[in-house]
Design an enzyme around this catalytic site. Sequence first.
Site, PDB file in Angstrom:
ATOM      1  N   CYS A   1      -2.294   7.342   4.091  1.00 59.54           N
ATOM      2  CA  CYS A   1      -2.057   7.692   2.469  1.00 59.54           C
ATOM      3  C   CYS A   1      -2.963   7.884   1.368  1.00 59.54           C
ATOM      4  O   CYS A   1      -3.179   8.256   0.431  1.00 59.54           O
ATOM      5  CB  CYS A   1      -1.860   6.092   2.244  1.00 59.54           C
ATOM      6  SG  CYS A   1      -2.340   4.436   3.315  1.00 59.54           S
TER       7      CYS A   1
ATOM      8  N   GLU B   1       0.621  -1.298  -0.267  1.00 66.74           N
ATOM      9  CA  GLU B   1       0.151  -0.074  -0.228  1.00 66.74           C
ATOM     10  C   GLU B   1       0.561   1.374   0.311  1.00 66.74           C
ATOM     11  O   GLU B   1       1.796   1.579   1.136  1.00 66.74           O
ATOM     12  CB  GLU B   1      -0.792  -0.054   0.840  1.00 66.74           C
ATOM     13  CG  GLU B   1      -1.495   0.994   1.047  1.00 66.74           C
ATOM     14  CD  GLU B   1      -2.476   1.086   2.577  1.00 66.74           C
ATOM     15  OE1 GLU B   1      -3.124   0.540   2.718  1.00 66.74           O
ATOM     16  OE2 GLU B   1      -2.455   2.452   3.316  1.00 66.74           O
TER      17      GLU B   1
END
Length: 334
Positions: free
Chosen positions: A49, A14
């Site tokens: 993120c 990720e």
Amino acid sequence: SARAAETLTPVILELGGKSPTYIAKDCPNMKVVADRIIWGKTTNAGQTCVAPDYVLCHVGVLDQFVKQAIASLQRMFGEHVQNADLSRIVNENTAQRLIAKIDEIEKSGGEKGKVVHGGLDVCDAKGRFVSPTVILEPSLDTELMREEIFGPIMPIIPVSSDEEAIQYIAKQQGGMTPLAFYVFTRSSKVFDKMAASCPSAAVVRNDVIVQFSSSYLPIGGLGTSGSGHYHGKYSIESFSHKRATIYKPATTMFEYGGVRYPPYSGIKGRALLFLSGMPKVPVIYSPILVSIVVVLAGVMYGGEYFPAIQALKERLMNVIADALMELSSMLRYE
């Protein structure tokens, strides 16, 4: 990822990227829209993120959004923003990197964008504090727009249509795939068009970063933003091997007349030709099916002991073969 590849070890990546947000002309309640975007941009001081990186706003609602975004910041953090419930930046170097982005805009004298809220006045690199800052129309060639911000700085870019927003995202991303894409619109048609035109690992309508909080949704990157999924059952599936296991009784009954074994001439070949062209369907387990299998097995193997059954078997096989060939022809022509 490279080290894991050496031993074929599965990994989940990720990574991140510049996750765009688009506000369509028909967007819902603007106060709600602004509150949600500002909340997502300032959670952990923007150091997530999946934070909305920049906002593309339709010119028809641009003034409303800028006004409401500033109002949201003032409601959430007040006039003395340094004393508010706002996280600090992870370290001094990162804070200085973010301050440099704001400084580039302010020093351009409006040529590369305009700070409409926040700015350098209350930023403090040593104290790891970066003030929530709203910047209008930053240039694509600025550091602000070239890399993931990962901080409480929100660029706003006006666009005149959905198509212009799609083109801007494609140009800005340059072939990269963001971790998330947020679309604010009342229209399912607009949302579907934006989602289909702008690849991303996740897409959310009328909210931001909430996809990360659900254990029922797969979270992970796509392309340049990562690979694989986790959260809830998806974590287990990612690091589990789904082992195929079959059990079948080793009895004559389940040989079905040896239809799978060579030679494949005559009736057997015709039957296999038909069966290979049939759509795959699940096996239906029922007393009726078992009864049919038992009767057919009796007909297939009873001929060894009863001549009458042998004759019946031959007639039955011919009838079945003719019926299968006829059905096969009908399916192919249809």
